[in-house]
Design a protein around this motif. Structure first.
Motif, short mmCIF file in Angstrom:
data_model
loop_
_atom_site.label_atom_id
_atom_site.label_comp_id
_atom_site.label_asym_id
_atom_site.label_seq_id
_atom_site.Cartn_x
_atom_site.Cartn_y
_atom_site.Cartn_z
N ASP A 39 58.75 155.43 -69.75
CA ASP A 39 57.88 155.25 -70.90
C ASP A 39 58.02 156.49 -71.78
OD1 ASP A 39 54.52 153.96 -71.30
OD2 ASP A 39 55.79 154.99 -72.75
N VAL A 96 56.91 151.53 -55.37
CA VAL A 96 56.93 151.07 -56.76
C VAL A 96 57.86 151.99 -57.54
CG1 VAL A 96 55.55 150.70 -58.83
CG2 VAL A 96 54.61 150.17 -56.58
N THR A 148 51.06 158.78 -62.95
CA THR A 148 50.58 157.45 -63.37
C THR A 148 51.31 156.34 -62.62
OG1 THR A 148 52.09 157.31 -65.27
CG2 THR A 148 49.91 158.27 -65.66
N ASN A 149 52.61 156.52 -62.33
CA ASN A 149 53.32 155.52 -61.54
C ASN A 149 52.68 155.35 -60.17
OD1 ASN A 149 55.26 154.91 -63.46
ND2 ASN A 149 56.68 156.48 -62.76
N LEU A 161 53.93 161.48 -65.77
CA LEU A 161 54.45 160.11 -65.70
C LEU A 161 54.53 159.66 -64.25
CD1 LEU A 161 55.73 157.69 -67.25
CD2 LEU A 161 57.95 158.76 -66.81
N ALA A 162 55.02 160.53 -63.36
CA ALA A 162 55.11 160.19 -61.94
C ALA A 162 53.72 159.95 -61.35
CB ALA A 162 55.82 161.30 -61.18
N ARG A 218 48.19 154.84 -69.48
CA ARG A 218 49.25 153.86 -69.73
C ARG A 218 48.77 152.49 -69.27
NH1 ARG A 218 53.71 155.13 -66.00
NH2 ARG A 218 54.96 153.72 -67.29
N LEU A 241 50.36 148.39 -68.22
CA LEU A 241 51.46 147.46 -68.01
C LEU A 241 50.95 146.05 -68.15
CD1 LEU A 241 53.16 148.87 -64.77
CD2 LEU A 241 53.89 149.19 -67.12
N ALA A 253 59.71 154.13 -60.53
CA ALA A 253 59.25 154.81 -61.74
C ALA A 253 59.40 153.87 -62.93
CB ALA A 253 60.07 156.06 -61.97
N ILE A 254 58.42 153.93 -63.83
CA ILE A 254 58.40 153.04 -64.99
C ILE A 254 58.66 153.89 -66.23
CG2 ILE A 254 57.04 151.35 -66.27
CD1 ILE A 254 55.38 151.11 -63.60
N LEU A 274 49.38 153.53 -60.53
CA LEU A 274 49.62 152.11 -60.76
C LEU A 274 49.96 151.39 -59.45
CD1 LEU A 274 51.78 152.37 -64.01
CD2 LEU A 274 49.55 151.24 -63.85
N GLY A 275 50.49 152.14 -58.48
CA GLY A 275 50.89 151.54 -57.21
C GLY A 275 49.75 150.88 -56.46
#
Length: 371
Positions: free
Chosen positions: A105, A100, A354-355, A351-352, A131, A133, A102-103, A358-359
């Motif tokens: 934000d 996935v 949370t990415n 941030l990484a 976070r 999505l 990186a998103i 989210l995966g």
């Protein structure tokens, strides 16, 4: 209400799950399929009243903010309940799947930086910032995703929220369980994304165990859960050091806390309500962390970071922390992930994290790119 051992196994009950008509909860102890709704409680006290009035079980979810008219729970006394064995072995290593991306934000990066500054100024010690999505998916069917999630976490759930909405996910974190006199909790705090390369994955696991920042973050959660259980338990056993817990996308620090309940009249649901929210999803001190979440997050958590599970009339039950999850409706779904911010937290690293979290949901959904 009937409660029967199903002729189906755990996987069969997952296959029989029908969003909107039933809810499912699968754990290492077994699988429950709750069909229909004889009664619905919107608060924990209402659910406890239903149990005292003769309900054999309540199953469902409560939001991050408990017992508020603005944030109703969905705790159901089913018309029919089917039980089966556990679904099966859980995946312990990342699957070979597209990564996935990186998103970006910027708002999240800024919120983390602000929290680190507030912590440095003494406003609070830890805060969990999340976070979300939004994924457009007209006609979305949660059932196949719930089945796909069964290998992603110890606690798989698909809970009917009413009005065509479903809470679904695969949580690795046990908030609390009670079976007979035995009480267990497994707070998770301190995390690092996993790697598909075995050597790098082992290096990351070792780095997490040695990380002063993550050990400090974990200590906040473990100590708070132990303190929350202590008034209810005797012979409480708390590990002196955390152990590694693996999911397909993350390494976590976890502490398996066990004890013997002093008063058998205290149910698993009452214990869960007493512990929620732990520093693993809120922060510490709790009041200051809640204020920071309200100020720094840009959305209503709803059921994210709440609790999901069941309690029976005899007080037994198990409740997981509602993470690695999404809320779905007819036109799509909202996916959530959070990270614990303490002194020394790096915004890009959070941030990484949370990415990677989210995966879990995105992989089950087959999403490998996000616009």
């Amino acid at each position: 209400m009937s409660a029967v051992s199903s002729t189906l196994d755990g996987a069969g009950l997952l296959a029989a799950y029908r969003p909107g008509a039933s809810s499912v909860f699968a754990s290492p102890r077994g699988t429950l399929l709750a069909e229909g709704a004889r009664a619905v409680a919107t608060t924990v006290p209402e659910a406890e009243s239903l149990l005292r009035a003769g309900a054999r079980i309540v199953l469902g979810a409560a939001p991050f903010t408990l017992n508020s008219p603005a944030h109703p729970a969905r705790l159901v006394v089913p018309v029919n309940l089917r039980r089966a064995e556990a679904v099966g072995a859980r995946a312990a290593a990342p699957a070979a799947r597209p990564v996935v991306p990186a998103i970006p934000d910027d708002a999240y990066l800024a919120a983390v930086a602000r929290a680190v500054a507030d912590i440095g100024a003494g406003a609070y010690t830890k805060v969990v910032l999340a976070r979300t999505l939004r994924i457009a998916a007209p006609g979305f069917d949660p059932a196949p995703v719930v089945r796909a999630l069964a290998a992603a976490g110890s606690y798989t759930f698909g809970v009917d929220l009413g009005a065509g909405r479903t809470l679904l996910g695969a949580s690795p974190e046990l908030l609390v369980s009670r079976f007979g006199r035995t009480v267990s909790a497994n707070p998770l705090a301190g995390s690092i994304p996993r790697s598909l390369d075995p050597a790098e994955d082992a290096r990351r696991a070792a780095a997490l165990l040695a990380s002063a920042k993550d050990l400090r973050e974990h200590a906040f959660a473990s100590e708070a859960v132990a303190e929350g259980l202590r008034p209810f338990c005797r012979d409480l056993r708390v590990p002196s050091e955390p152990a590694l817990t693996a999911t397909p996308t993350m390494w976590h620090l976890g502490s398996r806390i066990t004890g013997e309940i002093a008063d058998p009249g205290v149910s698993a649901l009452a214990l869960a309500a007493a512990l929620h929210p732990t520093p693993a999803v809120c922060g510490t001190p709790p009041a200051a962390a809640r204020r920071a979440i309200a100020e720094l997050e840009t959305f209503d958590r709803g059921f994210f970071a709440g609790m999901v599970g069941w309690t029976s009339a005899d007080g037994d039950g198990e409740w997981a922390v509602t993470i690695r999850c999404a809320t779905a409706g007819p036109d799509g779904l909202d996916v959530y992930a959070g990270a614990g911010i303490v002194s020394g937290s790096d915004p890009q690293a959070e941030l990484a994290e949370t990415n990677a979290k989210l995966g879990t949901m995105l992989s089950a959904l087959g999403v490998t790119d996000v616009a």
